[in-house]
Design a protein around this motif. Structure first.
Motif, PDB file in Angstrom:
ATOM      1  N   PRO A 286       0.817  -1.213   0.000  1.00 59.04           N
ATOM      2  CA  PRO A 286       0.000   0.000   0.000  1.00 59.04           C
ATOM      3  C   PRO A 286       0.854   1.269   0.000  1.00 59.04           C
ATOM      4  O   PRO A 286       1.950   1.297   0.555  1.00 59.04           O
ATOM      5  CB  PRO A 286      -0.806  -0.091   1.299  1.00 59.04           C
ATOM      6  N   THR A 287       0.332   2.299  -0.620  1.00 56.62           N
ATOM      7  CA  THR A 287       0.981   3.604  -0.617  1.00 56.62           C
ATOM      8  C   THR A 287       0.918   4.167   0.800  1.00 56.62           C
ATOM      9  O   THR A 287      -0.113   4.053   1.459  1.00 56.62           O
ATOM     10  CB  THR A 287       0.252   4.562  -1.580  1.00 56.62           C
ATOM     11  N   PRO A 288       2.000   4.778   1.284  1.00 53.50           N
ATOM     12  CA  PRO A 288       1.978   5.322   2.645  1.00 53.50           C
ATOM     13  C   PRO A 288       0.935   6.424   2.798  1.00 53.50           C
ATOM     14  O   PRO A 288       0.691   7.201   1.883  1.00 53.50           O
ATOM     15  CB  PRO A 288       3.380   5.906   2.827  1.00 53.50           C
ATOM     16  N   THR A 289       0.318   6.457   3.966  1.00 56.21           N
ATOM     17  CA  THR A 289      -0.604   7.541   4.282  1.00 56.21           C
ATOM     18  C   THR A 289       0.187   8.643   4.992  1.00 56.21           C
ATOM     19  O   THR A 289       1.352   8.462   5.342  1.00 56.21           O
ATOM     20  CB  THR A 289      -1.728   7.060   5.218  1.00 56.21           C
ATOM     21  N   MET A 290      -0.462   9.755   5.248  1.00 59.11           N
ATOM     22  CA  MET A 290       0.208  10.862   5.931  1.00 59.11           C
ATOM     23  C   MET A 290       0.529  10.515   7.383  1.00 59.11           C
ATOM     24  O   MET A 290       1.346  11.174   8.005  1.00 59.11           O
ATOM     25  CB  MET A 290      -0.642  12.132   5.854  1.00 59.11           C
ATOM     26  N   ALA A 291      -0.064   9.455   7.924  1.00 59.78           N
ATOM     27  CA  ALA A 291       0.283   9.017   9.276  1.00 59.78           C
ATOM     28  C   ALA A 291       1.681   8.405   9.296  1.00 59.78           C
ATOM     29  O   ALA A 291       2.339   8.376  10.328  1.00 59.78           O
ATOM     30  CB  ALA A 291      -0.738   8.006   9.782  1.00 59.78           C
ATOM     31  N   GLU A 292       2.131   7.916   8.142  1.00 56.74           N
ATOM     32  CA  GLU A 292       3.445   7.273   8.055  1.00 56.74           C
ATOM     33  C   GLU A 292       4.509   8.210   7.495  1.00 56.74           C
ATOM     34  O   GLU A 292       5.654   7.821   7.341  1.00 56.74           O
ATOM     35  CB  GLU A 292       3.340   6.036   7.159  1.00 56.74           C
ATOM     36  N   VAL A 293       4.104   9.433   7.167  1.00 52.82           N
ATOM     37  CA  VAL A 293       5.007  10.409   6.559  1.00 52.82           C
ATOM     38  C   VAL A 293       5.096  11.622   7.477  1.00 52.82           C
ATOM     39  O   VAL A 293       4.077  12.093   7.979  1.00 52.82           O
ATOM     40  CB  VAL A 293       4.477  10.848   5.164  1.00 52.82           C
ATOM     41  N   GLU A 294       6.298  12.117   7.702  1.00 51.12           N
ATOM     42  CA  GLU A 294       6.447  13.321   8.519  1.00 51.12           C
ATOM     43  C   GLU A 294       6.048  14.543   7.689  1.00 51.12           C
ATOM     44  O   GLU A 294       6.469  14.691   6.545  1.00 51.12           O
ATOM     45  CB  GLU A 294       7.894  13.459   8.988  1.00 51.12           C
ATOM     46  N   TRP A 295       5.207  15.399   8.264  1.00 53.79           N
ATOM     47  CA  TRP A 295       4.742  16.589   7.555  1.00 53.79           C
ATOM     48  C   TRP A 295       5.924  17.489   7.219  1.00 53.79           C
ATOM     49  O   TRP A 295       6.775  17.765   8.055  1.00 53.79           O
ATOM     50  CB  TRP A 295       3.729  17.364   8.391  1.00 53.79           C
ATOM     51  N   ASP A 296       5.974  17.948   5.971  1.00 56.57           N
ATOM     52  CA  ASP A 296       6.997  18.874   5.502  1.00 56.57           C
ATOM     53  C   ASP A 296       6.280  19.927   4.672  1.00 56.57           C
ATOM     54  O   ASP A 296       5.701  19.600   3.635  1.00 56.57           O
ATOM     55  CB  ASP A 296       8.033  18.123   4.658  1.00 56.57           C
ATOM     56  N   ASP A 297       6.298  21.188   5.134  1.00 54.11           N
ATOM     57  CA  ASP A 297       5.592  22.250   4.411  1.00 54.11           C
ATOM     58  C   ASP A 297       6.016  22.339   2.949  1.00 54.11           C
ATOM     59  O   ASP A 297       5.188  22.570   2.076  1.00 54.11           O
ATOM     60  CB  ASP A 297       5.817  23.615   5.082  1.00 54.11           C
ATOM     61  N   ASP A 298       7.300  22.148   2.681  1.00 53.34           N
ATOM     62  CA  ASP A 298       7.784  22.242   1.303  1.00 53.34           C
ATOM     63  C   ASP A 298       7.183  21.160   0.403  1.00 53.34           C
ATOM     64  O   ASP A 298       6.974  21.372  -0.784  1.00 53.34           O
ATOM     65  CB  ASP A 298       9.312  22.152   1.245  1.00 53.34           C
TER      66      ASP A 298
END
Length: 117
Positions: free
Chosen positions: A44-56
């Motif tokens: 599965p494609t990672p969700t935003m829960a698995e990705v650290e938020w980066d404004d850029d």
């Protein structure tokens, strides 16, 4: 495993990767790995829960939401952990906060441009 959960699929892919890394023999293991991968559902494609938020990377980025479809992400509320989103124009504007686990980035980003009139 007739209907594996998202987490079970991720765990199976990670276990296969670990097994292949820890085995000294490359060619037979790699051949077997491809046979196993054909039987596994795609990772599965990672969700935003698995990705650290980066404004850029994530400000004005598109994501898929299970209820609202394609949405645009605007920012993360670091106190509650929710992400501010806006539903895209096809379904009418709607501003809400969403759980990071419900947002799957699509890779598309939007930019603001000034229009000269």
């Amino acid at each position: 495993m007739p209907n594996p959960t998202r987490q079970q699929i991720i765990d199976a892919h990670e276990a296969l990767d670990t097994l292949c890394r820890e085995t000294g023999v490359k060619t037979p293991v790699n051949a077997l790995k491809w046979i196993i991968l054909k039987a596994l559902p795609p990772k599965p494609t990672p969700t935003m829960a698995e990705v650290e938020w980066d404004d850029d990377k994530h400000y004005l980025a598109e994501a898929e939401h299970p209820e609202y479809g394609k949405v645009i992400m605007f920012g993360k509320n670091f106190f509650f952990g929710h992400i501010r989103i806006m539903r895209t124009k096809e379904k009418g504007a709607l501003w809400i906060f969403a759980e990071p686990g419900t947002l799957t980035p699509t890779g598309k980003r939007y930019t603001l441009t000034e229009v000269q009139e």
